[in-house]
Write a protein that holds these residues in place. Structure first.
Motif, mmCIF file in Angstrom:
data_model
loop_
_atom_site.group_PDB
_atom_site.id
_atom_site.type_symbol
_atom_site.label_atom_id
_atom_site.label_comp_id
_atom_site.label_asym_id
_atom_site.label_seq_id
_atom_site.Cartn_x
_atom_site.Cartn_y
_atom_site.Cartn_z
ATOM 1 N N SER A 80 0.803 -1.224 0.000
ATOM 2 C CA SER A 80 0.000 0.000 0.000
ATOM 3 C C SER A 80 0.837 1.276 0.000
ATOM 4 C CB SER A 80 -0.941 0.000 1.207
ATOM 5 O OG SER A 80 -1.900 -1.021 1.091
ATOM 6 N N ALA A 81 2.136 1.181 0.251
ATOM 7 C CA ALA A 81 2.985 2.372 0.178
ATOM 8 C C ALA A 81 3.066 2.908 -1.251
ATOM 9 C CB ALA A 81 4.389 2.060 0.697
ATOM 10 N N PHE A 82 2.574 2.119 -2.220
ATOM 11 C CA PHE A 82 2.548 2.565 -3.615
ATOM 12 C C PHE A 82 1.267 3.343 -3.930
ATOM 13 C CE2 PHE A 82 2.106 2.081 -8.231
ATOM 14 C CZ PHE A 82 3.407 2.325 -8.666
ATOM 15 N N LYS A 83 0.249 3.232 -3.074
ATOM 16 C CA LYS A 83 -1.062 3.823 -3.373
ATOM 17 C C LYS A 83 -1.052 5.330 -3.624
ATOM 18 C CE LYS A 83 -3.894 0.285 -1.108
ATOM 19 N NZ LYS A 83 -4.708 -0.065 0.078
ATOM 20 N N PRO A 84 -0.184 6.116 -2.958
ATOM 21 C CA PRO A 84 -0.210 7.552 -3.252
ATOM 22 C C PRO A 84 -0.035 7.900 -4.730
ATOM 23 C CG PRO A 84 1.003 7.167 -1.236
ATOM 24 C CD PRO A 84 0.700 5.817 -1.810
ATOM 25 N N PHE A 85 0.664 7.057 -5.489
ATOM 26 C CA PHE A 85 0.828 7.340 -6.910
ATOM 27 C C PHE A 85 -0.480 7.118 -7.669
ATOM 28 C CE2 PHE A 85 4.956 5.708 -5.312
ATOM 29 C CZ PHE A 85 5.615 6.925 -5.293
ATOM 30 N N VAL A 86 -1.317 6.210 -7.186
ATOM 31 C CA VAL A 86 -2.648 6.015 -7.772
ATOM 32 C C VAL A 86 -3.471 7.292 -7.584
ATOM 33 C CG1 VAL A 86 -4.795 4.697 -7.658
ATOM 34 C CG2 VAL A 86 -2.589 3.526 -7.380
ATOM 35 N N VAL B 19 7.140 -5.067 5.110
ATOM 36 C CA VAL B 19 6.383 -3.995 5.769
ATOM 37 C C VAL B 19 7.156 -2.688 5.601
ATOM 38 C CG1 VAL B 19 5.257 -5.526 7.411
ATOM 39 C CG2 VAL B 19 7.427 -4.465 8.030
ATOM 40 N N TRP B 20 6.404 -1.606 5.376
ATOM 41 C CA TRP B 20 7.003 -0.313 5.052
ATOM 42 C C TRP B 20 6.314 0.813 5.817
ATOM 43 C CZ3 TRP B 20 10.489 0.243 0.707
ATOM 44 C CH2 TRP B 20 10.613 -0.886 -0.105
ATOM 45 N N PHE B 21 7.038 1.901 5.939
ATOM 46 C CA PHE B 21 6.432 3.197 6.204
ATOM 47 C C PHE B 21 7.325 4.252 5.586
ATOM 48 C CE2 PHE B 21 5.698 7.108 8.751
ATOM 49 C CZ PHE B 21 4.374 7.307 8.381
#
Length: 563
Positions: free
Chosen positions: A225-231, A418-420
């Motif tokens: 989900s850390a990729f979602k901001p590009f969506v 896992v990311w932030f």
């Protein structure tokens, strides 16, 4: 003295004669082999042997010894961890020369050439707990731009690293990775979004035995989900604003006869919600719908414009981060959100000097490139601040951090990564945890559970924001008072109010539908409704039919009260 000057050669000639007067050829060779730089931070053949083969130099066979003997020409280039093919070719050259000079037979040389290269799974280093973890990355960088310089002696390297931030990063990754598992790894990249200068980098967790691999720059893992901001950035660029509505309900997508059903993380759905709320709560179903509406190719273009260089396929699963990127790429791309829409180029080293001050190599801050409308960058940041204040990143606030922080968590489906990635106006930092050989970290692994606390500890101990730092709304935006949890216009009954700025076309027009005035419960005492058995209800609320009527009347009353 630096460089290949006549003065330096005369000095070397004088030193050579003095050394030869005091030492035998064998003693000189021994000193040389024990001191020469052989790549990956290893000085001397014993250190290199333990690092590459996991054993003492005394235990090496002919093929392994030949590989070490071939390293001095270009230690980083011929290191087998960097390129096994180049290392194998260089080993063959050494074995050929040994046969040519009569040290071994042609048959022995051929057998050694064909021998399989067995490289130790773990890197060896003399344990140095006080050495900053970024030092290995800096050494490797120097090796890459000036391959021979470390063989010739000491150099002075001016980096962009902030020592306080680096120490805090080292401690945070080491402590939190160790708390997860003895063998789990972690990486961190922290960057100034205004310049691209790297303030801290952790290539991996340090133990007495560690892998020689820079995970921060080279490990390609799924960001989830850390990729979602590009969506959502792509949506804004295509006229779909934060207050636009999207269905957060189960979805099915036909992939050439195979049905894909992306589900939300906890299996719950919220119905029709704003894009802002969808991102705050990291709704998978809603995000896939947004990506489908915008077009996956536009999502790919948005990510690539901001700094993702890895190959991205425009498939439906890209909305949920089913791609592989490095921590450095992700942090670089987020910098455009933090700085108002400008793409940066990462910089780790400013210049490399000889001991006398002669500049051997230098790098300037590269000119920033506009890749995002500053208003779109501001709106994405506003939504990602909601993630930190009310969503999956709220652990930042629980840690006592009050600075303006925006960010997004990420967790892959099987909990292997896992990311932030969190940012402020002056710093963007990304943290990743996982195993080198991907597998589930734990049954309840998530970015909010593991990466957010590590990020918070790093930021709290390693960075200080200037006073009154804030994101300033760009020109041509209008202000609305919204409920930050929904993204809709705030009413007097909303528990939180936020003055927020929007592009005129993106401003919310609809009032919040989730918070209402409390309906007077005494109304029901006077209600005399007939139940489904023909009797009188007399206001009793435990009857299912009565409850349905009560809810419908309540909705009507709320609409009347609101308007």
């Amino acid at each position: 003295y630096s460089g290949r000057s006549m003065r330096r050669k005369l000095i070397e000639l004088r030193m050579t004669r003095l050394i030869e007067r005091e030492l035998t050829k064998d003693q000189i060779l021994e000193l040389y082999l024990n001191a020469i730089y052989l790549g990956s931070g290893a000085y001397g053949v014993e250190a290199a042997s333990r690092d590459i083969f996991g054993k003492s130099v005394k235990e090496l066979n002919i093929a392994e010894g030949a590989l070490l003997a071939g390293l001095p020409k270009a230690p980083s280039r011929y290191n087998p961890r960097a390129s096994e093919a180049r290392a194998r070719g260089r080993r063959g050259v050494v074995l050929g020369l040994m046969a040519q000079e009569g040290y071994i037979t042609e048959l022995t040389a051929q057998q050694a050439t064909n021998q399989r290269m067995r490289i130790a799974a773990e890197e060896w280093r003399p344990y140095a707990p006080d050495e900053m973890l970024s030092l290995e990355v800096i050494r490797a960088f120097v090796d890459s731009v000036l391959p021979d310089v470390l063989k010739e002696g000491e150099v002075i390297v001016h980096t962009t690293i902030d020592s306080t931030a680096q120490r805090a990063a080292d401690r945070s990754i080491t402590r939190h990775a160790g708390a997860i598992s003895r063998t789990v790894q972690g990486a961190l990249v922290a960057m100034d979004p205004r310049t691209g200068d790297i303030r801290a980098v952790v290539p991996g967790r340090r133990t007495e035995i560690q892998r020689a691999f820079n995970r921060a720059f080279r490990a390609k893992r799924q960001p989830g989900s850390a990729f979602k901001p590009f969506v959502y950035a792509a949506a804004l660029q295509n006229g779909i604003g934060p207050a636009a509505m999207v269905d957060d309900v189960p979805i099915e997508i036909d992939l050439s006869g195979r049905i894909w059903r992306p589900a939300n993380y906890d299996g719950s759905y919220q119905g029709r919600i704003t894009l802002r709320k969808a991102l705050i709560h990291s709704s998978n179903a809603a995000t896939v719908r947004v990506s489908r509406a915008v077009g996956e190719r536009n999502v790919v273009l948005a990510a690539q414009r901001q700094g993702i260089r890895s190959a991205l396929s425009p498939v439906p699963a890209i909305a949920l981060g089913a791609v592989e990127v490095t921590p450095l790429e992700l942090v670089t791309a987020y910098a455009a959100f933090a700085n108002g829409g400008m793409r940066v180029s990462p910089r780790l080293v400013q210049r490399i000097e000889a001991p006398d001050g002669t500049v051997l190599w230098s790098s300037e801050v590269q000119q920033l490139e506009r890749v995002l409308d500053p208003r779109d960058a501001y709106e994405v940041t506003s939504m990602l601040r909601g993630v930190v204040d009310y969503g999956t990143g709220r652990g930042v606030r629980s840690a006592g951090i009050t600075a303006p922080v925006a960010g997004k968590t990420g967790t892959t489906n099987n909990g292997a990564d896992v990311w932030f990635v969190g940012y402020t106006p002056t710093l963007v930092a990304g943290i990743w945890f996982g195993y080198d050989e991907p597998r589930a970290i734990s049954g309840n692994a998530s970015g909010g559970r593991y990466a957010v606390p590590a990020w918070s500890e790093f930021y709290r101990n390693g960075w200080r924001e200037p006073q009154n730092v804030a994101w300033i709304p760009p020109a041509n935006m209008i202000m609305k008072v919204i409920d930050p949890t929904t993204g809709l216009l705030a009413t007097e009954w909303c528990p939180a109010h936020l003055r927020e700025w929007f592009k005129p076309s993106d401003a919310p027009m609809q009032p919040c539908q989730e918070h209402f005035a409390a309906v007077d419960e005494t109304i029901w005492a006077d209600m005399d409704v007939e139940d489904d058995r023909g009797g009188r209800g007399n206001g009793q609320r435990n009857d299912p039919w009565t409850e349905d009527v009560r809810r419908e009347v309540g909705r009507a009353l709320r609409r009347i009260i609101r308007f």
